[in-house]
Scaffold this motif. Structure first.
Motif, PDB file in Angstrom:
ATOM      1  N   ARG A   1      33.193 -24.947 -25.246  1.00  0.00           N
ATOM      2  CA  ARG A   1      31.862 -24.363 -25.158  1.00  0.00           C
ATOM      3  C   ARG A   1      30.864 -25.493 -24.929  1.00  0.00           C
ATOM      4  O   ARG A   1      31.013 -26.578 -25.481  1.00  0.00           O
ATOM      5  CB  ARG A   1      31.517 -23.619 -26.449  1.00  0.00           C
ATOM      6  CG  ARG A   1      32.321 -22.336 -26.643  1.00  0.00           C
ATOM      7  CD  ARG A   1      31.816 -21.561 -27.843  1.00  0.00           C
ATOM      8  NE  ARG A   1      32.503 -20.295 -27.989  1.00  0.00           N
ATOM      9  CZ  ARG A   1      32.210 -19.398 -28.927  1.00  0.00           C
ATOM     10  NH1 ARG A   1      31.235 -19.648 -29.803  1.00  0.00           N
ATOM     11  NH2 ARG A   1      32.883 -18.273 -29.002  1.00  0.00           N
ATOM     12  N   ILE A   2      29.858 -25.204 -24.145  1.00  0.00           N
ATOM     13  CA  ILE A   2      28.904 -26.257 -23.793  1.00  0.00           C
ATOM     14  C   ILE A   2      27.485 -25.789 -24.063  1.00  0.00           C
ATOM     15  O   ILE A   2      27.219 -24.588 -24.179  1.00  0.00           O
ATOM     16  CB  ILE A   2      29.047 -26.677 -22.313  1.00  0.00           C
ATOM     17  CG1 ILE A   2      28.762 -25.493 -21.372  1.00  0.00           C
ATOM     18  CG2 ILE A   2      30.418 -27.254 -22.048  1.00  0.00           C
ATOM     19  CD1 ILE A   2      28.747 -25.850 -19.904  1.00  0.00           C
ATOM     20  N   LYS A   3      26.576 -26.747 -24.156  1.00  0.00           N
ATOM     21  CA  LYS A   3      25.168 -26.402 -24.314  1.00  0.00           C
ATOM     22  C   LYS A   3      24.657 -25.775 -23.015  1.00  0.00           C
ATOM     23  O   LYS A   3      25.302 -25.885 -21.964  1.00  0.00           O
ATOM     24  CB  LYS A   3      24.354 -27.643 -24.649  1.00  0.00           C
ATOM     25  CG  LYS A   3      24.319 -28.685 -23.549  1.00  0.00           C
ATOM     26  CD  LYS A   3      23.461 -29.878 -23.942  1.00  0.00           C
ATOM     27  CE  LYS A   3      23.383 -30.893 -22.797  1.00  0.00           C
ATOM     28  NZ  LYS A   3      22.535 -32.052 -23.138  1.00  0.00           N
ATOM     29  N   ARG A   4      23.507 -25.148 -23.086  1.00  0.00           N
ATOM     30  CA  ARG A   4      22.970 -24.437 -21.921  1.00  0.00           C
ATOM     31  C   ARG A   4      22.760 -25.394 -20.753  1.00  0.00           C
ATOM     32  O   ARG A   4      22.084 -26.421 -20.870  1.00  0.00           O
ATOM     33  CB  ARG A   4      21.634 -23.769 -22.267  1.00  0.00           C
ATOM     34  CG  ARG A   4      21.131 -22.832 -21.168  1.00  0.00           C
ATOM     35  CD  ARG A   4      19.745 -22.297 -21.484  1.00  0.00           C
ATOM     36  NE  ARG A   4      19.351 -21.260 -20.561  1.00  0.00           N
ATOM     37  CZ  ARG A   4      18.916 -21.466 -19.322  1.00  0.00           C
ATOM     38  NH1 ARG A   4      18.817 -22.705 -18.854  1.00  0.00           N
ATOM     39  NH2 ARG A   4      18.564 -20.455 -18.538  1.00  0.00           N
ATOM     40  N   ILE A   5      23.366 -25.039 -19.644  1.00  0.00           N
ATOM     41  CA  ILE A   5      23.223 -25.836 -18.422  1.00  0.00           C
ATOM     42  C   ILE A   5      23.301 -24.885 -17.238  1.00  0.00           C
ATOM     43  O   ILE A   5      23.927 -23.818 -17.321  1.00  0.00           O
ATOM     44  CB  ILE A   5      24.316 -26.929 -18.339  1.00  0.00           C
ATOM     45  CG1 ILE A   5      23.945 -27.994 -17.311  1.00  0.00           C
ATOM     46  CG2 ILE A   5      25.674 -26.331 -18.038  1.00  0.00           C
ATOM     47  CD1 ILE A   5      24.838 -29.216 -17.362  1.00  0.00           C
TER      48      ILE A   5
ATOM     49  N   TYR B   1      23.332 -24.363 -12.679  1.00  0.00           N
ATOM     50  CA  TYR B   1      23.661 -25.004 -11.403  1.00  0.00           C
ATOM     51  C   TYR B   1      22.524 -25.919 -10.955  1.00  0.00           C
ATOM     52  O   TYR B   1      22.752 -27.027 -10.476  1.00  0.00           O
ATOM     53  CB  TYR B   1      23.905 -23.943 -10.322  1.00  0.00           C
ATOM     54  CG  TYR B   1      25.236 -23.232 -10.421  1.00  0.00           C
ATOM     55  CD1 TYR B   1      26.425 -23.946 -10.448  1.00  0.00           C
ATOM     56  CD2 TYR B   1      25.307 -21.841 -10.462  1.00  0.00           C
ATOM     57  CE1 TYR B   1      27.652 -23.296 -10.524  1.00  0.00           C
ATOM     58  CE2 TYR B   1      26.526 -21.182 -10.530  1.00  0.00           C
ATOM     59  CZ  TYR B   1      27.690 -21.908 -10.571  1.00  0.00           C
ATOM     60  OH  TYR B   1      28.902 -21.264 -10.645  1.00  0.00           O
ATOM     61  N   ARG B   2      21.288 -25.458 -11.120  1.00  0.00           N
ATOM     62  CA  ARG B   2      20.149 -26.253 -10.668  1.00  0.00           C
ATOM     63  C   ARG B   2      20.041 -27.557 -11.456  1.00  0.00           C
ATOM     64  O   ARG B   2      19.695 -28.601 -10.896  1.00  0.00           O
ATOM     65  CB  ARG B   2      18.845 -25.456 -10.776  1.00  0.00           C
ATOM     66  CG  ARG B   2      17.689 -26.099  -9.987  1.00  0.00           C
ATOM     67  CD  ARG B   2      16.382 -25.358 -10.205  1.00  0.00           C
ATOM     68  NE  ARG B   2      16.457 -23.959  -9.876  1.00  0.00           N
ATOM     69  CZ  ARG B   2      16.251 -23.454  -8.658  1.00  0.00           C
ATOM     70  NH1 ARG B   2      15.977 -24.255  -7.649  1.00  0.00           N
ATOM     71  NH2 ARG B   2      16.324 -22.148  -8.451  1.00  0.00           N
ATOM     72  N   ASP B   3      20.324 -27.501 -12.758  1.00  0.00           N
ATOM     73  CA  ASP B   3      20.286 -28.724 -13.572  1.00  0.00           C
ATOM     74  C   ASP B   3      21.212 -29.788 -12.992  1.00  0.00           C
ATOM     75  O   ASP B   3      20.841 -30.956 -12.871  1.00  0.00           O
ATOM     76  CB  ASP B   3      20.711 -28.424 -15.015  1.00  0.00           C
ATOM     77  CG  ASP B   3      19.701 -27.574 -15.761  1.00  0.00           C
ATOM     78  OD1 ASP B   3      18.512 -27.623 -15.395  1.00  0.00           O
ATOM     79  OD2 ASP B   3      20.107 -26.869 -16.697  1.00  0.00           O
ATOM     80  N   LEU B   4      22.416 -29.367 -12.632  1.00  0.00           N
ATOM     81  CA  LEU B   4      23.407 -30.315 -12.138  1.00  0.00           C
ATOM     82  C   LEU B   4      23.051 -30.818 -10.741  1.00  0.00           C
ATOM     83  O   LEU B   4      23.242 -31.994 -10.424  1.00  0.00           O
ATOM     84  CB  LEU B   4      24.798 -29.660 -12.137  1.00  0.00           C
ATOM     85  CG  LEU B   4      25.339 -29.310 -13.522  1.00  0.00           C
ATOM     86  CD1 LEU B   4      26.652 -28.543 -13.404  1.00  0.00           C
ATOM     87  CD2 LEU B   4      25.535 -30.570 -14.365  1.00  0.00           C
ATOM     88  N   ILE B   5      22.523 -29.918  -9.903  1.00  0.00           N
ATOM     89  CA  ILE B   5      22.102 -30.332  -8.561  1.00  0.00           C
ATOM     90  C   ILE B   5      20.972 -31.356  -8.652  1.00  0.00           C
ATOM     91  O   ILE B   5      20.998 -32.397  -7.997  1.00  0.00           O
ATOM     92  CB  ILE B   5      21.630 -29.118  -7.730  1.00  0.00           C
ATOM     93  CG1 ILE B   5      22.767 -28.147  -7.490  1.00  0.00           C
ATOM     94  CG2 ILE B   5      21.081 -29.583  -6.376  1.00  0.00           C
ATOM     95  CD1 ILE B   5      22.318 -26.840  -6.882  1.00  0.00           C
ATOM     96  N   ASN B   6      19.964 -31.056  -9.460  1.00  0.00           N
ATOM     97  CA  ASN B   6      18.828 -31.969  -9.590  1.00  0.00           C
ATOM     98  C   ASN B   6      19.241 -33.310 -10.177  1.00  0.00           C
ATOM     99  O   ASN B   6      18.690 -34.352  -9.809  1.00  0.00           O
ATOM    100  CB  ASN B   6      17.740 -31.333 -10.459  1.00  0.00           C
ATOM    101  CG  ASN B   6      17.002 -30.205  -9.749  1.00  0.00           C
ATOM    102  OD1 ASN B   6      17.194 -29.983  -8.561  1.00  0.00           O
ATOM    103  ND2 ASN B   6      16.178 -29.478 -10.468  1.00  0.00           N
ATOM    104  N   GLU B   7      20.193 -33.281 -11.094  1.00  0.00           N
ATOM    105  CA  GLU B   7      20.707 -34.540 -11.648  1.00  0.00           C
ATOM    106  C   GLU B   7      21.354 -35.383 -10.554  1.00  0.00           C
ATOM    107  O   GLU B   7      21.133 -36.594 -10.471  1.00  0.00           O
ATOM    108  CB  GLU B   7      21.724 -34.241 -12.747  1.00  0.00           C
ATOM    109  CG  GLU B   7      22.366 -35.491 -13.345  1.00  0.00           C
ATOM    110  CD  GLU B   7      23.489 -35.173 -14.307  1.00  0.00           C
ATOM    111  OE1 GLU B   7      24.349 -36.055 -14.524  1.00  0.00           O
ATOM    112  OE2 GLU B   7      23.528 -34.050 -14.844  1.00  0.00           O
TER     113      GLU B   7
ATOM    114  N   ILE C   1      25.640 -21.409 -17.140  1.00  0.00           N
ATOM    115  CA  ILE C   1      27.011 -21.362 -16.623  1.00  0.00           C
ATOM    116  C   ILE C   1      27.981 -21.924 -17.667  1.00  0.00           C
ATOM    117  O   ILE C   1      27.588 -22.632 -18.597  1.00  0.00           O
ATOM    118  CB  ILE C   1      27.138 -22.152 -15.303  1.00  0.00           C
ATOM    119  CG1 ILE C   1      26.700 -23.615 -15.489  1.00  0.00           C
ATOM    120  CG2 ILE C   1      26.344 -21.473 -14.199  1.00  0.00           C
ATOM    121  CD1 ILE C   1      26.889 -24.465 -14.228  1.00  0.00           C
ATOM    122  N   SER C   2      29.245 -21.597 -17.498  1.00  0.00           N
ATOM    123  CA  SER C   2      30.294 -22.057 -18.411  1.00  0.00           C
ATOM    124  C   SER C   2      30.766 -23.445 -18.000  1.00  0.00           C
ATOM    125  O   SER C   2      30.416 -23.956 -16.923  1.00  0.00           O
ATOM    126  CB  SER C   2      31.466 -21.084 -18.381  1.00  0.00           C
ATOM    127  OG  SER C   2      32.076 -21.098 -17.096  1.00  0.00           O
ATOM    128  N   ALA C   3      31.615 -24.047 -18.833  1.00  0.00           N
ATOM    129  CA  ALA C   3      32.186 -25.357 -18.506  1.00  0.00           C
ATOM    130  C   ALA C   3      33.011 -25.272 -17.227  1.00  0.00           C
ATOM    131  O   ALA C   3      32.967 -26.177 -16.384  1.00  0.00           O
ATOM    132  CB  ALA C   3      33.045 -25.853 -19.669  1.00  0.00           C
TER     133      ALA C   3
END
Length: 403
Positions: free
Chosen positions: A158-162, A164-170, A194-196
């Protein structure tokens, strides 16, 4: 006792003889926009036979006829390739990528099934697949084939809230214009948690989440998915990482806010028809430029949302700011010498309302609001206010065209 010793020796021999399966994750590099997201390949190392290969689902041809058009439409076809591990590893290290090798905890049956599935995938009729940035890429394909080979449930952490946009912007941190462009194009679905497993479309997340994952069999037995992880550092990797994380000026925000301030200055100075003719001429030129840029941007967003197969493009609140109607209606009203002032005023009033509605719709859709969009909203609102004011003045006074 002797039997146990013999079994232990045989067991250790089988482990040694078993081919090693690992994922090799290349870190992002600032070479081309597509290299900002990193890469992943599946390595098979068999010490007995001398086999050492990397399967790579990221093979494509820029020079293929129609590549650019197909990419815009979302019809991009990638294929699986295979090459010696030494070549693969050396190439990425020379380019500046650090490589994480994640050794997987597979048994003999799972390795055998994986090898069969890879052989089938390598057949000419099976090599090509329809690439999808979020759901079907170089990182999701090896994970997909591994899950088929295991015939067991792969349980991710389980992961904290994240999103697709967060990862793209990173990934795009070093290219502010690219962040702005993707923020415009990608709609509200990219802002849902999204999930892990979903997050591992981004190769870097394989290194983050797979070591925390488990293989769970039908009989309830569970084991770690990853045996070990090691990193190969590029001789120029530190330099590449510095470029990726450089604190660059956010030029889209600066430029759009400067354009917005100019628009507000125009609205303030154009107070009455016939006065300060310079401001009237400048206001008309400013309006034309803003409408053309916003209209062309809107055409691209409209195309991506309603005609392409790219995921997460609709619904997109940004279409309330940028849309083709600027070219279809606003531009003719600006250029048509005998335009009707009532139509002009009504259309620009609708534009003004749509700009206000953008913020409400973004909140309802839970869509990310780019800071740069504030500049665009103010710039377009300035044009709308100017046109409403000038057309109303003409109705109330002479009804004649001033410029």
């Amino acid at each position: 006792m002797l039997l146990l010793i013999v079994l232990a020796i045989v067991s250790s021999f089988n482990i040694y003889a078993l081919p090693r399966v690992s994922l090799i994750v290349a870190s992002p590099i600032p070479e081309e926009p597509y290299t900002l997201y990193g890469h992943a390949g599946l390595r098979i190392l068999d010490a007995q036979s001398g086999r050492d290969e990397v399967y790579n689902w990221g093979v494509f041809d820029f020079d293929k006829p129609g590549f650019a058009w197909n990419f815009m439409m979302g019809y991009t076809d990638y294929q699986i390739g295979k090459l010696p591990s030494d070549f693969y590893i050396t190439d990425y290290l020379k380019r500046g990528s650090n490589l994480d090798e994640i050794v997987l905890n597979l048994n003999a049956d799972e390795v055998s099934r994986l090898d069969s599935l890879l052989s089938i995938n390598m057949l000419p009729q099976n090599r090509v697949y329809r690439y999808n940035f979020f759901y079907n890429n170089c990182a999701t394909k090896p994970l997909e084939i591994l899950q088929k080979a295991m015939k067991a449930k792969l349980v991710f952490p389980r992961i904290k809230r994240i999103t697709y946009r967060d990862l793209i912007n990173e990934a795009e941190y070093s290219m502010p214009w690219l962040i702005f462009g993707t923020d415009l194009a990608v709609g509200s679905p990219a802002d849902r948690p999204i999930s892990a497993e979903q997050a591992m479309f981004f190769p870097k997340m394989l290194s983050t989440y797979l070591p925390k994952s488990k293989i769970v069999y039908d009989n309830g037995y569970a084991k770690p998915f990853v045996l070990s992880r090691q990193t190969l550092y590029s001789p120029i990797g530190e330099e590449a990482q510095e470029q990726l994380h450089a604190n660059r000026m956010n030029t889209p925000v600066v430029l759009l806010f400067a354009v917005a301030l100019l628009g507000m200055l125009i609205v303030w100075n154009v107070r009455s028809v016939g006065e300060q003719s310079f401001w009237h001429k400048f206001a008309r030129l400013y309006s034309i430029v803003v409408m053309v840029v916003a209209g062309l941007t809107g055409c691209v967003l409209f195309f991506l949302a309603f005609m392409s197969e790219h995921p997460c493009m609709w619904p997109n609140a940004n279409l309330l700011i940028y849309h083709p109607f600027y070219l279809l209606i606003a531009l003719p009203l600006l250029l048509w010498k005998k335009r009707g002032s009532l139509i002009d005023r009504c259309f620009h009033f609708i534009i003004f309302v749509a700009l206000i509605a953008y913020f409400a719709v973004s909140i309802v859709l839970l869509q990310h609001i780019s800071i740069a969009n504030f500049g665009s909203v103010f710039a377009i609102a300035s044009v709308a206010l100017y046109r409403i004011r000038i057309s109303k003045y003409k109705d109330d006074k002479t009804g004649e065209k001033t410029f």
